[in-house]
Structure formats: C-alpha cells, structure tokens
Design an enzyme around this catalytic site. Sequence first.
Site, short mmCIF file in Angstrom:
data_model
loop_
_atom_site.label_atom_id
_atom_site.label_comp_id
_atom_site.label_asym_id
_atom_site.label_seq_id
_atom_site.Cartn_x
_atom_site.Cartn_y
_atom_site.Cartn_z
N GLY A 474 0.84 -1.19 0.00
CA GLY A 474 0.00 0.00 0.00
C GLY A 474 0.87 1.24 0.00
O GLY A 474 0.65 2.19 -0.75
N ALA A 475 1.90 1.24 0.85
CA ALA A 475 2.82 2.37 0.96
C ALA A 475 4.06 1.92 1.71
O ALA A 475 4.03 0.88 2.38
CB ALA A 475 2.16 3.53 1.69
N GLU A 477 7.45 3.40 4.13
CA GLU A 477 7.85 4.56 4.94
C GLU A 477 9.30 5.01 4.78
O GLU A 477 9.85 5.59 5.72
CB GLU A 477 7.61 4.23 6.41
CG GLU A 477 8.55 3.15 7.02
CD GLU A 477 7.98 1.75 7.00
OE1 GLU A 477 7.10 1.49 6.16
OE2 GLU A 477 8.41 0.91 7.80
N GLU A 511 2.33 5.94 7.66
CA GLU A 511 3.71 6.04 7.16
C GLU A 511 4.48 7.13 7.90
O GLU A 511 5.67 6.98 8.18
CB GLU A 511 3.73 6.31 5.66
CG GLU A 511 3.05 5.26 4.81
CD GLU A 511 3.48 3.84 5.10
OE1 GLU A 511 4.66 3.63 5.49
OE2 GLU A 511 2.65 2.93 4.96
N HIS A 514 5.71 6.01 11.20
CA HIS A 514 6.94 5.20 11.09
C HIS A 514 8.20 6.06 11.09
O HIS A 514 9.28 5.57 11.39
CB HIS A 514 6.94 4.41 9.77
CG HIS A 514 6.21 3.10 9.83
ND1 HIS A 514 6.38 2.19 10.85
CD2 HIS A 514 5.34 2.52 8.96
CE1 HIS A 514 5.62 1.12 10.60
NE2 HIS A 514 4.99 1.29 9.47
N GLU A 533 4.74 -2.42 12.94
CA GLU A 533 3.49 -2.39 12.18
C GLU A 533 2.27 -2.31 13.08
O GLU A 533 1.32 -1.60 12.78
CB GLU A 533 3.41 -3.61 11.25
CG GLU A 533 4.51 -3.64 10.19
CD GLU A 533 4.59 -2.37 9.36
OE1 GLU A 533 3.66 -1.53 9.44
OE2 GLU A 533 5.59 -2.18 8.65
ZN LIG Z 1 3.85 0.06 8.24
#
Ligand SMILES: [Zn+2]
Length: 1069
Positions: A474-475, A477, A511, A514, A533
């Site tokens: 999804g993304a 960091e 993100e 993070h 996470e």
């Molecule tokens: Zn993450």
Amino acid sequence: MYKHALKGGIRTAKQAWKLKNELGKLNLELAKANSDFEQHLCEAARITQSCAPPANNRPLLLLKTQGDNSKSSSHNSSSTAACSIVANHYRTAVNPRSVLDKTVKPVFRAESCHLNALIPSKQFVKVQKQFYRDFSSVSLGSSLKNSDAPLLGDLCSQYRAILAHTSADVVPGEDRHRAQCNYQQKRRSHQHNHSREEQLEQEKMAQKAQFERLPTNVVPRHYELLLQPDLEEFTFTGKTVVQVQVKEPTSQITLNALDITIDSVELDYECTKLKPEKIVYSVENETATLEFGKEIPNDTAGVLRMSFTGELNDKMKGFYRSKYFGPNGEERYAGVTQFEATDARRCFPCWDEPAIKATFDITLVVPKDRVALSNMPVMKEDALPDGLRRVRFDRTPIMSTYLVAVVVGEYDYVEGKSDDGVIVRVFTPVGKREQGTFALEVATKVLPYYKDYFNIAYPLPKMDLIAISDFSAGAMENWGLVTYRETFVLVDPKNTSLMRKQSIALTVGHEIAHQWFGNLVTMEWWTHLWLNEGYASFVEFLCVHHLFPEYDIWTQFVTDMYTRALELDSLKNSHPIEVPVGHPSEIDEIFDEISYNKGASVIRMLHDYIGEDDFRKGMNLYLTRHQYGNTCTEDLWTALQEASSKKVADVMSSWTQHKGFPVVSVEQEQQGPKKRVLRLKQCKFTADGSEAEEDCLWTVPISVSTSKNPTGIAKTFLLDKPSMEVVLENVEENDWIKINPGTVGYYRTRYSSDMLEQLMPAVARMELPPLDRLGLIDDMFAMVQAGHASTADVLALVDAYRNETNYTVWTAITNSLTNLHILISHTDLMDHFHRFGRNLYEPVAQRLGWEPRDGENHLDTLLRSLVLTRLVSFRSDEVIDSARARFRSHVTGTNPLPADLRTTCYKAVLQDGDEKVFEEMLNLYRNTDLHEEQDRISRALGCCSDVKLLRRVIDFAMSGEVRAQDSVFVIVAVAINPKGRDMAWEFFKENNKQLLERYQGGFLLSRLIKYLIENFATEERAREVEEFFKANHIPGCERTVSQAVETIRLNAAWLKRDKLALSAFLEQN
Ligand SMILES: [Zn+2]
C-alpha cells in the site's frame, strides 16, 4: 509498510524453482526424456574423472555470457574480474538441491569435475546456451504480457543435466558437503520408505536451521552510494564506497548481495590495498563473502570500494521499473526502490539487516529531464555529457538499509510547509498535481501532530510523498521519501469516494508515524516487526481521529482491524504476534494481519489499560532512549512500565507470545437488592468450538459497564487465573451488565442467557454505545460459528438491530451476514435469505435515501453506500431499478454519479447484465485513467451472474489491461461470487503454473488462494484442495492454504449443524 503489504518477487521464484526441481528429480519420466543426453555426459565423466581437482579447491567461476566457456583456464585466476558472476545465472546454478537432482543417476559422479574440463562436448555447450537464453526470458523480467514465457520449474526440469553440472562447478566446499550429506540422508529416508512430503519437510527444516545473520566482525559506518539507472535498457550500474570498522582480525568480509553482479572490489586500510582472491556467493543466505587471503588486523578502519551492475526488474522489489504513460500515450518507465524487508541487497551490496545502521551519501546519475529523489534534499547538481545530470543528496542520519530509497521519473508536485518548518511535497503523475493536495494537507498537519505527541521533532528537513504506478504494497515509509500505491495517496475530488479518502488519511498517518516509530527507533530484528506495524496501525487511528474527528475513526478501527484479527486468530493455523524468523522468505510471511491487526489491537488494549497520559510519557521515554538505535519488544514494555508503574511486561507477554485469544464466559447472580456477583472463566477461543490443544492463560484487563452509566466504566480488574469472582455494588435486579465496553479488550465474551436477555432490549433502544452494540453482535456470530449458539437464535437477535443507525455497527452486521450468505449459497435457501436481508436493511435505506443531504455526517454517507449495495445483492427490485436509472444518466453524462454510489450502481447493472452491459463497463474502464475508478469497475465485474461473462472477467484480469498488482483482486471478485466459485477454482487449477510465474509466490497469490478456496463447504472440497496443493506446492502460501482448508471444514460443520433450524427460521421470517 502499509497493510496490503503485497509481497512477490524473485526470491519466491527461486523457492518455486527449487521445490519444483525437487519434485521433478523424482520423476522418472522426465529423467527418461533426458536420458540420451545424460548418457553422453556419463561417458564424458568416466573419461575425465581422474583429472578432476578436489571440489573445495575449485575457484568460483561461472560462464558470464553465453559462449565464453572455452576459457577454462581462467578458473585459476584470482583477479576480481574473474570472480564476477551474473547473479541470476549463479542463482540457478548454485543450488545444492540441483546436485541432488542427479542423485538417482550415475552422472552424479561427474560433478566433482570442472564443467569445462569435464565436458568439451559441443552438444553440451549448445544445450547450455539454450538454457541461459531460456532462463533469461523467464527470470530476467520478461513482460508480464508475455505469458508464454517458460515456467521456471518446467525449465529446470528440462535442463536438469545442465543445472546439475553447473552447480557442481560453483557449489562452495561447505555447501557441497551439505548437499552430499542431504543426499545421504535422502537415500536413507528412501530406505525407510518416508513419504515425499516428509523428505521435503526435513529439508526445509535443515534449511531453516542453516540461516545465520551476518557476522559482526566487520561493520559499516558510512556508505557513499552512486546509482545510475538506464530507463531504456532496464539495467543499472552502481558504485559504493563504505567506511568499515574491522572489530576482529579476519581475512574475509561477508555482506548481503542478491541478483546483482559485483564487478570489482578493493579494500584500503593503513596504506594497504587489497583485492579479494575470490568472492563466494551464497544464494541460500543471499550473501557474498569477500575472501582477501590475508588477515586484516582488528581495530582497523578501512574503505571498501565496490562497483556493481543489476537489472531494473519488473518484480516491484529492489531497484525496479514502474511503467507509466507519456503525453502521447507512449510507455515510459520510472526507476523506483522498494527495500523492505530484505531487498536493499538487490540494489547494492550492503549489510542489509535492520540493526546494522549507517549514514548514507547518495548520488544519482539520471537523464537531465527526470525528477530524481532520495531520502534527503538535493545538495548539488551537475550537468554531465550525453544528456545526463548528477544529483547529490545530503547525508542521511544514521539509519537501516531497508529505509534507503531513490526514485527517478517524471512527476509533478505540490508543496507546502508544516507549522514547524518541514518542507512537504506530494509527487503525482504529470498533469495530476491537484490530486496530491489532500495528502499534502494531511501530511503537513500530521508532522506537527506527531512532533507534539512524541515530543521529538521530525529529524529530517523534508518529507516527500510520491505516487508510484507499479507498487506492490500500500505504501512504504522510506525515511523522508514515502512511496505509495496511487490509490493510497491521490484524491480526485470528483471521482474519489469518501471511503478512499479516509483510507488515504490513515495511510499517510501510518507512514509518517513510522518516521519516528520504525525509522528513528528500529526493531532489532524482524521477529519484532509487529512492533513497527502494530504500533503504526494503532497510531494512524489516533492521528486521523485528531485531524478528522468527524470520521469517528475509532469505531471503524473495531471493524477494520480488531474483528478481522479475531477471525483469523481463532484458527488453529494462526501464529503468535512475535514469531522467530530468520531467512528472508520467513520474514516475508509475517507481514500479515496478525502483525498489523492483532498488533494494533493489543496495543490499543494496552493504551486503554495504562491510560493516555502514561502511554504518551512512555512513548517519549522509549523514543528518546533508543533514538537512532534498535529495540526489542521488551524495551517498549520497560518504558511504558516506567511511565505507568503498571505491570506492562507481565500483562503483555501473554498476548504477544501465545497465538489466539481467550473467550471469557460470564455468569451472574444477584445477591440482595444492590449487589451483583459475576463469575468469570477464561479459556482459549477456537473457531470450531473444540477444546484448545494447548493450555494457555492470558492476563486479561477486564472492564465492565452497567445500565446505570452505559458510557462509563463501573469496574476494572485483571483476570489472570482460569476463573474468578467479582462483586459489583450498586447494581439492581433489572440492570444489565456489559463486559468489555468499547470493545477494547482482545477477547470474546460469552454471556449466560439471562445476561444476554437483559442486554438485548438495551440494543434495540440504542442505550448501549455503538461499539458495544457492535462487539455484542460480532461475539454472537463467532459463538455461532464455533457451535456455541444456533444461527437461527442469533438471527432472531439481529432483529434488535433493525433500528440501528450507526455505520460501523451495520458494517459488523454486514460482515457477519456475508459469511452466512456464503454458507447459504450452498443450500436452496437463498431466496428466503434475500427476503430476510431486504426486511432488515430496508428501513435504514429508506431513512437515508439516495441523495446526500446538505451537511450530512460523514458516517451516513458511508452507510448509504453500504446499505444500498447490500440491498442490490439481496435483490431489492426498488433499489436495483433506481440504481439502473442512475447508471444510465451517469453513462450519458446527464447526471454523473457521486463516487460513493458508483460501486452500488455498477453492481446493480452488472448483476443481471448481458454482454452489452459488460462491454459498456469495459469502455468505462478504458476511458478513465484514475486508478481508483479502474479498481472500482474491475472489481464490480465479478458480480455478473452469467458464468460465461465471469470467465471473460478472468481473461480480462489476466490481460495486460489490468496491472499485475490489481488483477488478483479482479479474480477474487469472481471467486467470491457463488456463481463464479467453481469456475474460478477450475481456472486456478488449470493455470496455477502461469499464476505462480506471474506472481512468483508471495502475498498476492496467497490472497487469491484464500478467496478461491475458503468459501467451499464440504469435506470433499477440503480434501480436494489439500491434495491439489500437496501435488502443486506453492511456496509462501502454506499457511494460507491450511487456514483456508480449516475454514472449509468450519463451514461444512456449521452447515451440517444448523441447516435444518436455519431453514425453518428463514422460511417463517
Ligand atoms: Zn507500516
């Protein structure tokens, strides 16, 4: 990374090849096919065996290019160039298993010779050349469209002889020894008639035991890294100069490298220049060992220079290419990195472990018209000849390799500045700058929010967010340069649904969290991944709640994260949050809902247990104490314990170290007018209601509310024994008691029937807060699945929710009814069930109508699309007719549909649509370039009723028109439609090799497999699925298959148990 961490790539292809190869070697038929050729090899072997040098003295050499295998003399050279290896080829060749491949053949004896000395045969050379050609086309990133490329596994069977011989050439002494031991072991196990599965299992175990982290005798302090991608040839060259510290005397340096060619190496220290005598690669461990042949003294500071080349692959990991379209529709490519978890080693040779931190000076050489980005701001740019430009970036803080990032491509951007002066930019595809505005607004607000929350400033001068067209997760960091899937960052005001906007806010919040939690303080090893996470998945809600209170995001946490975690975690095939992992393939497997969703859920429980203020204090303590360093789970507990003076470690260890969770059973007794005694018991909750195999005890923080104050907490205590009694004062005879108010505790509650009877009227009157109404219904459905309650009884209780107004509560009901819908699709009760559904959802649909009201609240907008979509699938004529009419005026352009209602209308027309409708939808798909709209249309296609059309949907998913990152979701839409279920499974069985090749194992494929099989409901299917995956092993999907098979059996048991009563209930209602 953001959830939907979709993993895939060459590493799993390697495993696929390996396993395929293992199975292939036992296949005598295949052996026969090659027997003539092997006969020839045997002859050659016998002739030349006496001249073979001992295996472990042979230099490491593999033909770098086709046709240069006549240079057999070079095998004694110690120059660095001679050590150079095309890693992809090497990978094929080095696998010890391929040595085993030959164990049943006399040709095995020949392997102690050097290939070229051994077989001067022209025929061998010819076949070998062909192998390398074919292998390049399968593994070196042939276009996904090119689906007729040979499969790795097949190829390896076909070229078994070549593989066996080349592997003998390059297997280092130790590996070779191991390979031979394995061979012996295998022979023995044959004699004991062990099954093939047991052998594979044994070898897998042996392989696991072999994994070792990098030696600590030499550590990097600082990297200079130069990368020059070729965006047309899809290759890159690189140089790195690493300042290293030698901490123990050694003659060798081991670091990580995979799929790259190290062309030259030089180590400088104290006026000495050393070149390695050889480089020993271990593909299994993904390392390269530089053997210098001379001891480097300890306490030496040295400089290690390496140059290397690699492929800009299309596997969305390492340094890869991402396709986009230029202004005239021509295909173009960007160069992008994705390193988490262990793929920095595919881009440059490095110490690729999270605890081996260093600083980085990154330089890119790129075409002068391209945007070049990295973690830090640009420090200097120079024009170079040939239309190139050199971009140097500022030095990074000390950081882990998996967070290093570069992007080279064409982008527009919007820029802003946070209150505290950090420059924030959002990079979008060219011409779509305004689609970055929403994410920019979120990011500029989020940075100061976290700064305040953690009481630590963001440590970098800039924060870039960028939308990448081909992106598996999804993304991600990366520090200072966060990469996103387009749908997770771009907002097109006219075409983006509210739901999508909300998940974009969450992703940005995740993100950016993070940047502190993960980047500034990093887990010591991947075993503690859940810390990163789970925490980021918790805190993203905290921050979105702060920025957008109107989203009421915490109630959505419960349906999005918490109940999904419970569902998965109740299976026997679940795993604890904290899993010891070693090899990268094991690391890939733990980016799952247990790490993210369960992790976030237990942190939320802890947050509630110690309270917001102490939690914040503890976080500040933890981040300050460990900044720029690494931690284990216990370090967080210690900090939170210090801040709160509560027994955090004691409470939390049972949640992170056991798999599953408890069900707390409660009974009550009124003693006198104002005193209620509660008797609580805990035991492990199992999805099938069976007694748990293991004896687990959790330390459960329990809170209780009563009808005196439904939103307050009447009592809290710790349940740390199998059972206990608690006395509640000031509770009268008719008062209800609710356990786990706010649905914060990570457990299920099973009430006695009298307690439940007291609660249900409070649901109907909506006296219980939404999260409690939600938790109650979710727990009840879980009890049904486990056989502790009957479906008909719970459906009768659902009636109490008819007046429900809250979106999240409806989501929970919908999720439970969707599970039931699947069961009912195996019976002839569907029409009755549709009627039940219409009766339940119609009142709320009537209240909301189709048209959004001015100033309507956020959750009502979400609720409208949820309810109308359900009524479409429950075949409400009124809703379907209206949806069709709206779709018509949308297509003709007279009245475009709001984005929130498009899925509803697309499904309404497609459900009974014919080919014409189908084509119309495809046109809509082809006419939009918004990724979100493409997703919406392609996933709606799966609700057609005509199996022929559904088959076309699958073909469409597999065509080049749908990006590889998305096609799985399109096939899933077909598979979850009862009409498409059997066909999709047949499709998979027929095409599993092609799919495996396309996705190379990994997360996308696991997800597909899950939805393809878990909706079956008979023992026959369970066995069929098990047998299929035994015969067609798909690496990295083992746990998914066992979980899904377990679910099939749960479905079967559920149907058997409840079908009669359910049918009686549905026929009457
Ligand atoms: Zn993450």
